[in-house]
Each structure stands twice: as structure tokens, then as C-alpha cells.
Design a protein around this motif. Structure first.
Motif, short mmCIF file in Angstrom:
data_model
loop_
_atom_site.label_atom_id
_atom_site.label_comp_id
_atom_site.label_asym_id
_atom_site.label_seq_id
_atom_site.Cartn_x
_atom_site.Cartn_y
_atom_site.Cartn_z
N ASN A 40 -1.87 6.89 -1.35
CA ASN A 40 -1.38 7.87 -2.31
C ASN A 40 -2.50 8.16 -3.31
OD1 ASN A 40 1.27 8.23 -1.29
ND2 ASN A 40 1.86 6.28 -2.19
N HIS A 81 -1.44 15.52 2.62
CA HIS A 81 -0.01 15.82 2.45
C HIS A 81 0.29 16.16 1.00
CE1 HIS A 81 1.20 14.20 6.44
NE2 HIS A 81 0.09 13.49 6.28
N ASN A 82 1.23 17.06 0.77
CA ASN A 82 1.63 17.45 -0.58
C ASN A 82 2.74 16.55 -1.14
OD1 ASN A 82 -0.22 19.48 -0.52
ND2 ASN A 82 1.25 21.15 -0.42
N GLN A 83 3.07 15.49 -0.41
CA GLN A 83 4.06 14.52 -0.86
C GLN A 83 3.46 13.12 -0.75
OE1 GLN A 83 7.95 14.94 0.96
NE2 GLN A 83 7.59 17.12 1.35
N ARG A 115 4.50 12.00 3.56
CA ARG A 115 5.74 12.64 4.01
C ARG A 115 5.51 14.14 4.17
NH1 ARG A 115 9.26 9.57 -0.41
NH2 ARG A 115 9.33 7.55 0.59
N LYS A 131 -0.91 14.93 -2.51
CA LYS A 131 -0.49 13.71 -3.18
C LYS A 131 -0.77 12.47 -2.36
CE LYS A 131 2.90 16.01 -6.03
NZ LYS A 131 4.30 16.15 -6.37
#
Length: 112
Positions: A59, A78-80, A84, A106
Motif C-alpha cells: 500500500n 490500483h486505485n484502492q 483491490r 493507493k
């Protein structure tokens, strides 16, 4: 006072570069050196850094700007958190990339 601030800034930049170079040198796989993602707190490669050279999921703490040093592995962005959702961008395996402005990513999943 200004010279003290300049010395502190130069020291911080030098420490960041050493961390990047040291992380890249120490993070190797059986196939050779490892790709490295450097996340910067601020725009234009400023502020604190997070150096990511290990495989798998990480992360991102900072999203102000980034540098990617491609040395054989790709980075799926990833944007999560926790990788995810869909992959929004894939950083290249054998070339470098950078962006001076903020990103929405993120998390990164480095494929090794």
C-alpha cells in the motif's frame, strides 16, 4: 538561516537518493536486480519517500509524485488499497517512468 535550510534540504535529498540506490542494490532476485518504485509525499519529487523494491502487494503511503526504475518486473497500479479493484496502470518491466504530479494509485502489486 537560509543556508541552514539549504543544508537540510541537500541532506534530505542525499538521504533519499542513498535510500533509492541502496534499496535497488539490495533488492535482487535470482534473475537480477529488482524494479523499484519510489513514492514521494509532494509534487516534483519532494518530501518524504517510500521506496518499494519487494515483490507482491504494498500500500502506498505517499502519492504526490513517483519514480519507477524498471529492472525486469512490472508494477500493477490500483486505485484502492490492498490491490483491490481493476489494474489502472501497469509500469513497464524494462524502462523507467516518472510523474511530477499526484497520482490516484493507493497500492502496487509488483509482479516477480
Amino acid at each position: 538561516m537560509k543556508s541552514i535550510k539549504k543544508i537540510a534540504l541537500v541532506s534530505a535529498i542525499s538521504a533519499s537518493l542513498l535510500a533509492v540506490m541502496g534499496g535497488a542494490a539490495n533488492a535482487s532476485t535470482s534473475e537480477g536486480p529488482s524494479s523499484t518504485y519510489v513514492a514521494y509525499e509532494g509534487p516534483g519529487f519532494t518530501g518524504r519517500t517510500q521506496v518499494i523494491s519487494e515483490c507482491g502487494l504494498t500500500n502506498l503511503r505517499y502519492r504526490g509524485s513517483y519514480k519507477w526504475f524498471g529492472s525486469g518486473q512490472s508494477g500493477r497500479m490500483h486505485n484502492q488499497i490492498n490491490a483491490r479493484g481493476p489494474v489502472h496502470f501497469t509500469l513497464p518491466t524494462r524502462s523507467n517512468a516518472q510523474q511530477k504530479t499526484a497520482v490516484g494509485w493507493k497500492s502496487i502489486f509488483k509482479v516477480c
